[in-house]
Design a protein around this motif. Sequence first.
Motif, PDB file in Angstrom:
ATOM      1  N   GLY A  16       0.803  -1.177   0.000  1.00 58.35           N
ATOM      2  CA  GLY A  16       0.000   0.000   0.000  1.00 58.35           C
ATOM      3  C   GLY A  16       0.852   1.249   0.000  1.00 58.35           C
ATOM      4  N   ASN A  17       0.206   2.350  -0.228  1.00 59.17           N
ATOM      5  CA  ASN A  17       0.870   3.650  -0.238  1.00 59.17           C
ATOM      6  C   ASN A  17       0.302   4.522   0.858  1.00 59.17           C
ATOM      7  OD1 ASN A  17       1.995   2.770  -2.599  1.00 59.17           O
ATOM      8  ND2 ASN A  17       1.039   4.286  -3.897  1.00 59.17           N
ATOM      9  N   ALA A  18       1.122   5.390   1.385  1.00 60.16           N
ATOM     10  CA  ALA A  18       0.661   6.401   2.335  1.00 60.16           C
ATOM     11  C   ALA A  18       1.509   7.638   2.148  1.00 60.16           C
ATOM     12  CB  ALA A  18       0.790   5.894   3.770  1.00 60.16           C
ATOM     13  N   PHE A  19       0.871   8.807   2.201  1.00 55.61           N
ATOM     14  CA  PHE A  19       1.581  10.075   2.095  1.00 55.61           C
ATOM     15  C   PHE A  19       1.347  10.834   3.384  1.00 55.61           C
ATOM     16  CE2 PHE A  19       2.136  14.532   0.985  1.00 55.61           C
ATOM     17  CZ  PHE A  19       3.330  14.485   0.293  1.00 55.61           C
ATOM     18  N   PHE A  20       2.404  11.377   3.972  1.00 57.21           N
ATOM     19  CA  PHE A  20       2.333  12.085   5.239  1.00 57.21           C
ATOM     20  C   PHE A  20       2.839  13.508   5.049  1.00 57.21           C
ATOM     21  CE2 PHE A  20       2.917   7.633   6.057  1.00 57.21           C
ATOM     22  CZ  PHE A  20       2.074   7.351   7.122  1.00 57.21           C
ATOM     23  N   ASP A  21       2.192  14.454   5.702  1.00 55.78           N
ATOM     24  CA  ASP A  21       2.637  15.845   5.719  1.00 55.78           C
ATOM     25  C   ASP A  21       2.628  16.259   7.186  1.00 55.78           C
ATOM     26  OD1 ASP A  21       3.325  18.452   5.213  1.00 55.78           O
ATOM     27  OD2 ASP A  21       1.634  18.861   3.887  1.00 55.78           O
ATOM     28  N   ILE A  22       3.798  16.253   7.824  1.00 56.86           N
ATOM     29  CA  ILE A  22       3.926  16.396   9.269  1.00 56.86           C
ATOM     30  C   ILE A  22       4.669  17.685   9.607  1.00 56.86           C
ATOM     31  CG2 ILE A  22       4.799  15.302  11.378  1.00 56.86           C
ATOM     32  CD1 ILE A  22       2.685  13.630   9.888  1.00 56.86           C
ATOM     33  N   ALA A  23       4.121  18.453  10.544  1.00 54.73           N
ATOM     34  CA  ALA A  23       4.793  19.664  11.020  1.00 54.73           C
ATOM     35  C   ALA A  23       5.984  19.287  11.894  1.00 54.73           C
ATOM     36  CB  ALA A  23       3.817  20.522  11.820  1.00 54.73           C
ATOM     37  N   HIS A  24       7.019  20.098  11.853  1.00 52.80           N
ATOM     38  CA  HIS A  24       8.226  19.853  12.638  1.00 52.80           C
ATOM     39  C   HIS A  24       7.953  20.134  14.118  1.00 52.80           C
ATOM     40  CE1 HIS A  24      12.453  19.475  13.540  1.00 52.80           C
ATOM     41  NE2 HIS A  24      12.412  20.631  14.180  1.00 52.80           N
ATOM     42  N   ASP A  25       8.150  19.120  14.967  1.00 54.16           N
ATOM     43  CA  ASP A  25       8.005  19.270  16.414  1.00 54.16           C
ATOM     44  C   ASP A  25       8.846  18.183  17.077  1.00 54.16           C
ATOM     45  OD1 ASP A  25       7.331  19.441  19.084  1.00 54.16           O
ATOM     46  OD2 ASP A  25       5.168  19.516  18.734  1.00 54.16           O
ATOM     47  N   GLU A  26      10.086  18.532  17.454  1.00 54.95           N
ATOM     48  CA  GLU A  26      11.002  17.540  18.021  1.00 54.95           C
ATOM     49  C   GLU A  26      10.495  16.936  19.325  1.00 54.95           C
ATOM     50  OE1 GLU A  26      15.156  18.371  18.045  1.00 54.95           O
ATOM     51  OE2 GLU A  26      15.036  19.482  16.179  1.00 54.95           O
ATOM     52  N   SER A  27       9.605  17.622  20.024  1.00 49.25           N
ATOM     53  CA  SER A  27       9.087  17.079  21.280  1.00 49.25           C
ATOM     54  C   SER A  27       8.037  15.996  21.041  1.00 49.25           C
ATOM     55  CB  SER A  27       8.492  18.196  22.140  1.00 49.25           C
ATOM     56  OG  SER A  27       7.322  18.714  21.534  1.00 49.25           O
ATOM     57  N   ARG A  28       7.529  15.892  19.810  1.00 50.09           N
ATOM     58  CA  ARG A  28       6.519  14.892  19.486  1.00 50.09           C
ATOM     59  C   ARG A  28       6.864  14.206  18.169  1.00 50.09           C
ATOM     60  NH1 ARG A  28       1.010  18.102  19.845  1.00 50.09           N
ATOM     61  NH2 ARG A  28       1.119  17.301  17.748  1.00 50.09           N
ATOM     62  N   PRO A  29       7.933  13.401  18.147  1.00 50.68           N
ATOM     63  CA  PRO A  29       8.296  12.731  16.894  1.00 50.68           C
ATOM     64  C   PRO A  29       7.270  11.654  16.531  1.00 50.68           C
ATOM     65  CG  PRO A  29       9.648  11.918  18.687  1.00 50.68           C
ATOM     66  CD  PRO A  29       8.827  13.053  19.238  1.00 50.68           C
ATOM     67  N   LEU A  30       7.129  11.411  15.257  1.00 48.67           N
ATOM     68  CA  LEU A  30       6.247  10.377  14.746  1.00 48.67           C
ATOM     69  C   LEU A  30       7.122   9.304  14.117  1.00 48.67           C
ATOM     70  CD1 LEU A  30       3.415   9.304  13.786  1.00 48.67           C
ATOM     71  CD2 LEU A  30       3.826  10.614  11.696  1.00 48.67           C
ATOM     72  N   THR A  31       6.846   8.043  14.440  1.00 49.71           N
ATOM     73  CA  THR A  31       7.549   6.929  13.815  1.00 49.71           C
ATOM     74  C   THR A  31       6.521   6.054  13.115  1.00 49.71           C
ATOM     75  OG1 THR A  31       9.277   6.962  15.498  1.00 49.71           O
ATOM     76  CG2 THR A  31       9.070   4.959  14.193  1.00 49.71           C
ATOM     77  N   VAL A  32       6.764   5.759  11.847  1.00 49.83           N
ATOM     78  CA  VAL A  32       5.889   4.909  11.049  1.00 49.83           C
ATOM     79  C   VAL A  32       6.607   3.582  10.849  1.00 49.83           C
ATOM     80  CG1 VAL A  32       4.703   4.637   8.848  1.00 49.83           C
ATOM     81  CG2 VAL A  32       4.951   6.923   9.854  1.00 49.83           C
ATOM     82  N   ALA A  33       5.969   2.475  11.248  1.00 48.82           N
ATOM     83  CA  ALA A  33       6.524   1.140  11.056  1.00 48.82           C
ATOM     84  C   ALA A  33       5.993   0.578   9.741  1.00 48.82           C
ATOM     85  CB  ALA A  33       6.137   0.228  12.215  1.00 48.82           C
ATOM     86  N   ALA A  34       6.913   0.117   8.882  1.00 46.72           N
ATOM     87  CA  ALA A  34       6.513  -0.428   7.581  1.00 46.72           C
ATOM     88  C   ALA A  34       7.495  -1.497   7.153  1.00 46.72           C
ATOM     89  CB  ALA A  34       6.455   0.679   6.536  1.00 46.72           C
ATOM     90  N   GLY A  35       7.031  -2.719   7.018  1.00 46.02           N
ATOM     91  CA  GLY A  35       7.831  -3.800   6.444  1.00 46.02           C
ATOM     92  C   GLY A  35       9.149  -4.049   7.125  1.00 46.02           C
ATOM     93  N   GLY A  36       9.184  -4.059   8.443  1.00 45.85           N
ATOM     94  CA  GLY A  36      10.419  -4.340   9.159  1.00 45.85           C
ATOM     95  C   GLY A  36      11.323  -3.130   9.346  1.00 45.85           C
ATOM     96  N   TYR A  37      10.851  -1.965   8.963  1.00 51.35           N
ATOM     97  CA  TYR A  37      11.631  -0.741   9.106  1.00 51.35           C
ATOM     98  C   TYR A  37      10.806   0.305   9.839  1.00 51.35           C
ATOM     99  CZ  TYR A  37      15.053  -2.688   5.995  1.00 51.35           C
ATOM    100  OH  TYR A  37      16.001  -3.510   5.458  1.00 51.35           O
ATOM    101  N   ASP A  38      11.495   1.195  10.548  1.00 50.33           N
ATOM    102  CA  ASP A  38      10.866   2.341  11.191  1.00 50.33           C
ATOM    103  C   ASP A  38      11.308   3.592  10.456  1.00 50.33           C
ATOM    104  OD1 ASP A  38       9.601   0.874  13.191  1.00 50.33           O
ATOM    105  OD2 ASP A  38      11.316   1.022  14.546  1.00 50.33           O
ATOM    106  N   VAL A  39      10.345   4.455  10.137  1.00 49.98           N
ATOM    107  CA  VAL A  39      10.639   5.727   9.497  1.00 49.98           C
ATOM    108  C   VAL A  39      10.311   6.805  10.525  1.00 49.98           C
ATOM    109  CG1 VAL A  39      10.131   7.270   7.579  1.00 49.98           C
ATOM    110  CG2 VAL A  39      10.044   4.782   7.240  1.00 49.98           C
ATOM    111  N   ARG A  40      11.341   7.496  10.990  1.00 56.24           N
ATOM    112  CA  ARG A  40      11.150   8.543  11.994  1.00 56.24           C
ATOM    113  C   ARG A  40      11.004   9.877  11.285  1.00 56.24           C
ATOM    114  NH1 ARG A  40      14.631  10.748  17.020  1.00 56.24           N
ATOM    115  NH2 ARG A  40      12.924  11.993  17.834  1.00 56.24           N
ATOM    116  N   VAL A  41       9.922  10.536  11.588  1.00 54.46           N
ATOM    117  CA  VAL A  41       9.568  11.781  10.924  1.00 54.46           C
ATOM    118  C   VAL A  41      10.165  12.940  11.694  1.00 54.46           C
ATOM    119  CG1 VAL A  41       7.645  13.189  10.166  1.00 54.46           C
ATOM    120  CG2 VAL A  41       7.445  10.704  10.154  1.00 54.46           C
ATOM    121  N   LEU A  42      10.857  13.806  10.972  1.00 56.66           N
ATOM    122  CA  LEU A  42      11.515  14.943  11.590  1.00 56.66           C
ATOM    123  C   LEU A  42      10.983  16.252  10.999  1.00 56.66           C
ATOM    124  CD1 LEU A  42      15.047  13.302  11.406  1.00 56.66           C
ATOM    125  CD2 LEU A  42      13.554  13.399  13.400  1.00 56.66           C
ATOM    126  N   GLY A  43       9.698  16.294  10.658  1.00 57.50           N
ATOM    127  CA  GLY A  43       9.074  17.475  10.053  1.00 57.50           C
ATOM    128  C   GLY A  43       9.208  17.417   8.546  1.00 57.50           C
TER     129      GLY A  43
END
Length: 166
Positions: free
Chosen positions: A1-28
């Motif tokens: 599947g596909n997913a598109f994310f548009d995340i505001a930069h906020d180091e105090s609240r990082p977002l991590t997306v788990a996909a297929g054995g990998y973690d993608v940490r969002v940094l804004g």
Amino acid sequence: GNAFFDIAHDESRPLTVAAGGYDVRVLGTSFDIRKHDDWVSVSVARGHVRIADKAGDHRQDLLAGDKIVASLSEGLGAVQAFDQERELSWRSGRLSFVDAPLRDIVADMNQYSDRPIRLSADAPSNLRLTLSFRVDQVDKVLAGLDTGYPLQIESTADGTLISGEH
């Protein structure tokens, strides 16, 4: 599947997306994740993300314009540039592939098809194709594959079956 994310930069609240054995940490950022059975790709449109295997042994930072493909069997691939218009075309109702294996094209088509599309055991799943089409044209694309490539497309009671020419 596909997913598109548009995340505001906020180091105090990082977002991590788990996909297929990998973690993608969002940094804004705004970025795309495409997951198939045996690989995951991450394409960064804006900002900065970090991809890492679950153990955290291997990681890679990506900036705007960067793409990486990772698999459980081969690990993180090389960082490469990507064409945002083509890579993110699914967001505007198009699928675009350049030298992509038939199995990956079928997996993406299944997200938009009313009927499941399957590859038979004798189908040339590694056949490399370059295609671009609207997501509402899956049936037309299948008909074109039947006439333009060494494939046989068969409508069955439970979907569509693609096999090699007999």
